[in-house]
Motif scaffolding. Sequence first.
Motif: not given
Length: 86
Positions: A78, A80-82, A85
Amino acid sequence: TNKFGRKLSITYLSQSCNHFRDGNPKLNRWYKKKENNMQKGKIRMAMIRRVISEIYQMLKKEEYHMFREAENHEKKMKAYYKLLAI
């Protein structure tokens, strides 16, 4: 890896071996069994070969490491994806 392998990559792998061994009960049992009969350097290189083989199989089969902690993994993914983005 063999004795002609790159020194830097072997250095990084050997430094992470203890961490990986502590998180993997199967590898830790194998290491303890070999500890009495072999030299430390030979055990370390054998463990690096085993880790490389395991990583290769994980990538080939597209699966996660069996001893990973699912909650920590999800938390890190989470974050990492943040970061991606942004």
